[in-house]
Structure formats: C-alpha cells, structure tokens
Design a protein around this motif. Structure first.
Motif, PDB file in Angstrom:
ATOM      1  N   ARG A  76      60.397 -72.431 -95.110  1.00  0.00           N
ATOM      2  CA  ARG A  76      59.279 -73.018 -95.866  1.00  0.00           C
ATOM      3  C   ARG A  76      57.971 -72.937 -95.092  1.00  0.00           C
ATOM      4  O   ARG A  76      56.915 -72.643 -95.654  1.00  0.00           O
ATOM      5  CB  ARG A  76      59.605 -74.467 -96.213  1.00  0.00           C
ATOM      6  CG  ARG A  76      58.533 -75.139 -97.075  1.00  0.00           C
ATOM      7  CD  ARG A  76      57.710 -76.120 -96.287  1.00  0.00           C
ATOM      8  NE  ARG A  76      58.527 -77.235 -95.847  1.00  0.00           N
ATOM      9  CZ  ARG A  76      58.140 -78.075 -94.905  1.00  0.00           C
ATOM     10  NH1 ARG A  76      56.983 -77.910 -94.277  1.00  0.00           N
ATOM     11  NH2 ARG A  76      58.925 -79.071 -94.538  1.00  0.00           N
ATOM     12  N   ASP A  77      58.010 -73.171 -93.764  1.00  0.00           N
ATOM     13  CA  ASP A  77      56.785 -73.124 -92.960  1.00  0.00           C
ATOM     14  C   ASP A  77      56.179 -71.726 -92.953  1.00  0.00           C
ATOM     15  O   ASP A  77      54.961 -71.567 -93.041  1.00  0.00           O
ATOM     16  CB  ASP A  77      57.086 -73.569 -91.526  1.00  0.00           C
ATOM     17  CG  ASP A  77      57.554 -75.015 -91.457  1.00  0.00           C
ATOM     18  OD1 ASP A  77      57.081 -75.813 -92.289  1.00  0.00           O
ATOM     19  OD2 ASP A  77      58.393 -75.333 -90.598  1.00  0.00           O
ATOM     20  N   ALA A  80      54.603 -71.120 -96.375  1.00  0.00           N
ATOM     21  CA  ALA A  80      53.377 -71.912 -96.558  1.00  0.00           C
ATOM     22  C   ALA A  80      52.181 -71.282 -95.870  1.00  0.00           C
ATOM     23  O   ALA A  80      51.031 -71.509 -96.270  1.00  0.00           O
ATOM     24  CB  ALA A  80      53.601 -73.335 -96.045  1.00  0.00           C
ATOM     25  N   ALA A  88      54.269 -75.131-100.628  1.00  0.00           N
ATOM     26  CA  ALA A  88      55.623 -74.587-100.650  1.00  0.00           C
ATOM     27  C   ALA A  88      56.607 -75.702-100.351  1.00  0.00           C
ATOM     28  O   ALA A  88      56.274 -76.687 -99.681  1.00  0.00           O
ATOM     29  CB  ALA A  88      55.767 -73.454 -99.641  1.00  0.00           C
ATOM     30  N   GLY A  89      57.810 -75.547-100.854  1.00  0.00           N
ATOM     31  CA  GLY A  89      58.840 -76.552-100.614  1.00  0.00           C
ATOM     32  C   GLY A  89      60.229 -75.947-100.650  1.00  0.00           C
ATOM     33  O   GLY A  89      60.483 -74.991-101.390  1.00  0.00           O
ATOM     34  N   ALA A  90      61.122 -76.495 -99.842  1.00  0.00           N
ATOM     35  CA  ALA A  90      62.509 -76.051 -99.819  1.00  0.00           C
ATOM     36  C   ALA A  90      63.293 -76.802-100.886  1.00  0.00           C
ATOM     37  O   ALA A  90      63.073 -77.994-101.124  1.00  0.00           O
ATOM     38  CB  ALA A  90      63.110 -76.293 -98.440  1.00  0.00           C
ATOM     39  N   TYR A 112      65.073 -81.731-102.975  1.00  0.00           N
ATOM     40  CA  TYR A 112      63.698 -81.254-102.769  1.00  0.00           C
ATOM     41  C   TYR A 112      62.994 -82.130-101.736  1.00  0.00           C
ATOM     42  O   TYR A 112      63.467 -83.217-101.392  1.00  0.00           O
ATOM     43  CB  TYR A 112      62.926 -81.257-104.086  1.00  0.00           C
ATOM     44  CG  TYR A 112      62.507 -82.636-104.575  1.00  0.00           C
ATOM     45  CD1 TYR A 112      61.204 -83.099-104.393  1.00  0.00           C
ATOM     46  CD2 TYR A 112      63.421 -83.485-105.206  1.00  0.00           C
ATOM     47  CE1 TYR A 112      60.819 -84.357-104.832  1.00  0.00           C
ATOM     48  CE2 TYR A 112      63.043 -84.737-105.653  1.00  0.00           C
ATOM     49  CZ  TYR A 112      61.740 -85.168-105.468  1.00  0.00           C
ATOM     50  OH  TYR A 112      61.368 -86.417-105.902  1.00  0.00           O
ATOM     51  N   GLU A 113      61.886 -81.626-101.248  1.00  0.00           N
ATOM     52  CA  GLU A 113      61.092 -82.360-100.257  1.00  0.00           C
ATOM     53  C   GLU A 113      60.041 -83.196-100.985  1.00  0.00           C
ATOM     54  O   GLU A 113      59.242 -82.668-101.762  1.00  0.00           O
ATOM     55  CB  GLU A 113      60.410 -81.378 -99.306  1.00  0.00           C
ATOM     56  CG  GLU A 113      61.388 -80.536 -98.498  1.00  0.00           C
ATOM     57  CD  GLU A 113      60.663 -79.533 -97.622  1.00  0.00           C
ATOM     58  OE1 GLU A 113      60.487 -79.816 -96.421  1.00  0.00           O
ATOM     59  OE2 GLU A 113      60.275 -78.467 -98.137  1.00  0.00           O
ATOM     60  N   ARG A 116      56.311 -82.267-102.150  1.00  0.00           N
ATOM     61  CA  ARG A 116      56.228 -80.812-102.231  1.00  0.00           C
ATOM     62  C   ARG A 116      56.854 -80.348-103.541  1.00  0.00           C
ATOM     63  O   ARG A 116      57.552 -81.116-104.214  1.00  0.00           O
ATOM     64  CB  ARG A 116      56.933 -80.169-101.032  1.00  0.00           C
ATOM     65  CG  ARG A 116      56.252 -80.461 -99.692  1.00  0.00           C
ATOM     66  CD  ARG A 116      56.957 -79.763 -98.551  1.00  0.00           C
ATOM     67  NE  ARG A 116      56.278 -80.005 -97.271  1.00  0.00           N
ATOM     68  CZ  ARG A 116      55.268 -79.281 -96.821  1.00  0.00           C
ATOM     69  NH1 ARG A 116      54.811 -78.270 -97.548  1.00  0.00           N
ATOM     70  NH2 ARG A 116      54.699 -79.563 -95.655  1.00  0.00           N
ATOM     71  N   VAL A 213      63.175 -71.274-101.197  1.00  0.00           N
ATOM     72  CA  VAL A 213      61.867 -71.881-100.942  1.00  0.00           C
ATOM     73  C   VAL A 213      60.965 -71.462-102.093  1.00  0.00           C
ATOM     74  O   VAL A 213      60.867 -70.272-102.417  1.00  0.00           O
ATOM     75  CB  VAL A 213      61.270 -71.415 -99.595  1.00  0.00           C
ATOM     76  CG1 VAL A 213      59.810 -71.871 -99.477  1.00  0.00           C
ATOM     77  CG2 VAL A 213      62.087 -71.958 -98.441  1.00  0.00           C
ATOM     78  N   ALA A 215      57.136 -71.573-104.028  1.00  0.00           N
ATOM     79  CA  ALA A 215      55.719 -71.654-103.672  1.00  0.00           C
ATOM     80  C   ALA A 215      54.861 -71.641-104.924  1.00  0.00           C
ATOM     81  O   ALA A 215      55.181 -70.949-105.908  1.00  0.00           O
ATOM     82  CB  ALA A 215      55.337 -70.484-102.770  1.00  0.00           C
TER      83      ALA A 215
END
Length: 377
Positions: A76-77, A80, A88-90, A112-113, A116, A213, A215
């Motif tokens: 994800r990083d 992003a 973006a998120g996982a 989910y995060e 995000r 992931v 986005a």
C-alpha cells in the motif's frame, strides 16, 4: 354498448381466473428477469463498494474476486507514492462460517484500513468502525442487527452499523472489519492445530498478507500508465475498475448468467404460446355468438374489436397482476431480485405484441364463420 365488456361480464368468474393464472405466469417471468439482473448486481456490488480506480493484485492472477491473490500488506505504501494516486488502502476478502442466534451464517468478510478506501460506502443504521479491534459493520441480509455480538474465529465482534446491498457473487452478505482483525482471522489457527504446531516446534501463525491494494486516482491521472508501472514491479499486477468488473462478469458469473438468461428466453417463449392459446381458445368458444352477430348484420369491425379488446384486457390484466405479485414477494427471495422499469416496459411490449398476434389468429377464424352457423344446434 361495448361487446367485449358485456361478454366478460357474462363469464366474469372464468375470465378473472384466467387473468389470475396468466398473472402467475407473468410473476415467474418477472422473477426470472429480476434474478438475472440481481445476479449481475450482486457480482459487482463488492467490487464497486470501495469506489476504487485501480486494483493492485498478485502477478499472474485475476484476483481478488475471480482468483485468489496474496500480496504483502506494505504494498500500500508503494502504491500511495505513485504520481496521480490520491489515496490507497489494503483490503482483504474471505468467506467464513459462523453461528448466531442458533443459526449458521455464511459471511463474506471484508477487511479494510480505517480512514482509507475499502470500507462500506454507506451506513444505513448505526455508525462506522471507531475501534481498532472487535467491531464490524454488517449488511442487512446477514440478519445481524445493530448492537448484536457474533463470534468469528476466537473473538467476539460487536455490530456497530448496518449497510445495504453489499453481497458477493455467491449471495453471501458482507461484513466489514479492520484489516488487522481480518488478517488475524485469516492467519490464526484453531487451538488444536496450534498445539500440534507447538509440539512440532513450528510457528503457530500463518504468513499474513492482503488480497489487494486499491487506489483512488486524481481525475487527470493516466490510469493506463499507472497500471503499466505497477505491472513492471516484481510479483505485482494491476487492474482498472472496468477490467475488474469485466473479469467478474466473464469469469465468476458468466455461466450462471447465461443459464438463467437461456431459461428466461424459454420462459418467455412458453408464456407467449400460452397467451396465444388462451386468446385463440376464447375466440373459438364464441364462434356461435359471432355467427349470430353476423346474422343480425353486425359489421366486421365490431367482431374484430370484440376479439382484440378482450385479448388486450387479458394481457394487461395478467401483466398487472404479475407485476404486483412480484413487488409483494421480491424481498422474500434468498437472492437479490432487481426489476428495472425498462424490464417491466419490455415485458409489456412483448405481451402487447403477442396479444395482437394471437387476436389476429382469432379474427381470421371468426371471419370464416358463416352466419347460418347461428341457426344450427
């Protein structure tokens, strides 16, 4: 005086029962149309829920819905940081079996995060997730209510909110939880299995990963370029939202959709034949009355009007009864039934054409009747 209405009044009970029987047949046609639409809507509901523009999945897979996908959570990083990516998120997806209120539930867990992309798009009751652990948002179809608690894996989760219409392609209602809880649910072992692992001096936790992931991109971002960039990474692939939806329809629900579509075509054909036979039989039963009308000098247009009007009244009554019945019972189907106005209008057009065609056969038979037939026994 309207002869069509007078003739209906003369055999009112029989005509009403015929309309009701035709209405039941129309109900089945409406139901199959709604099930066909619902299959497509359900298949796309989970994929559309996060409102993503780009899906990053494991290379060589069509995941996370059409095929299993597993990538490191820290992907994800990297996503992003790509130019044009707003956020973006996982996300993680898995099916689980659980017991609640004495019933067995099959749920589709979405991790989910918080803050995000990937969570429920709309909360219809209650609130979204506030805590980092042991809370979930459930779809109404799950039967869970706001404030209920349910055991998933080793832990108990509290239902903080409800969403609506988030169901996977298999018809399983979704529940949303934090990615940490979802990964723990995915990786933790059953106590007996854990004891075996400990006895073997092996790790008691499976390797953790996420399914994809997602986005959201800036409106001016070049989606094709971003997808190509991700595909250059090792062990990664990228799908646009349109590609993800197309994969779902082609890979996951294509056979079921085609089978239901074929059955719907057969059902429409049978319905058309039944309507035609009913109208033709009604006309043949009135041949002596038609001969009497000819004998007293009634013009042909009166006889044609009698047959066509009754055919249209029968078709309209059956269509109306069918539509009312399906609207009353659609919520009781185990799978989602989606009936669009265009579907009802299309079926109305088909019924109209069939009624006119069937009445034309009746008119042809009526025109051949000799007036002298009325004087026979």
């Amino acid at each position: 005086m309207n002869l069509a209405l007078k003739d209906i009044q003369h055999g009112l009970f029989r005509f009403v029962m015929t309309c009701f029987g035709l209405g039941l047949l129309m109900t089945v046609v409406f139901a199959m149309t709604g099930i066909y639409n619902g299959l497509v809507v359900e298949a796309l509901a989970v994929a559309r829920a996060p409102a993503a523009d780009l899906w990053v999945v494991e290379a060589g897979t069509k995941g996370p819905f059409a095929e299993a996908s597993s990538i490191p959570a820290d992907t994800r990083d990297a996503v992003a940081r790509l130019p044009g990516v707003i956020e973006a998120g996982a996300v993680n997806y898995q099916n689980v079996e659980a017991s609640h209120a004495g019933k067995s539930l099959r749920l589709y867990v979405i991790g989910y995060e918080r803050g995000r992309p990937g969570g429920p798009a709309r909360i219809v009751e209650g609130r979204a997730l506030d805590a980092s652990h042991f809370e979930l948002v459930a779809d109404r179809k799950s039967g869970l209510r706001h404030g209920d608690t349910i055991k998933l894996g080793r832990n108990r989760f509290t239902v903080t909110g409800l969403t609506d219409g988030v169901i996977n392609s298999g018809g399983d209602p979704a529940v949303f939880m934090t990615i940490a809880d979802a990964m723990a649910l995915q990786t933790e072992l059953d106590p007996s299995a854990e004891r075996v692992q400990v006895a073997r001096n092996a790790t008691s936790v499976k390797s953790a990963s996420v399914a994809a992931v997602i986005a959201r991109l800036h409106p001016t971002a070049d989606t094709a370029l971003l997808s190509a960039t991700v595909r250059q990474w090792k062990h990664m692939s990228a799908l646009t939202q349109a590609e993800q939806e197309q994969l779902l329809l082609v890979s996951v629900v294509d056979k079921a959709r085609r089978q239901i579509g074929l059955f719907l075509i057969i059902l429409l054909t049978v319905s058309a034949v039944v309507i035609a036979l009913i109208i033709y039989t009604m006309t043949m039963e009135k041949l002596k009355q038609i001969a009497t009308l000819k004998l007293i000098g009634a013009p042909d247009r009166t006889i044609v009007s009698l047959i066509v009007q009754q055919a249209l009244i029968l078709g309209a009554s059956g269509w109306t009864i069918g539509l009312l019945l399906i609207l009353l019972v659609e919520d009781y189907f185990p799978r989602r039934v989606v009936l669009e106005p265009v579907n009802a209008a299309a079926l109305a057009g088909i019924v109209f054409v069939v009624c006119i065609a069937a009445s034309a056969l009746g008119v042809r038979a009526a025109m051949k009747v000799e007036p002298a037939t009325a004087l026979g026994s």
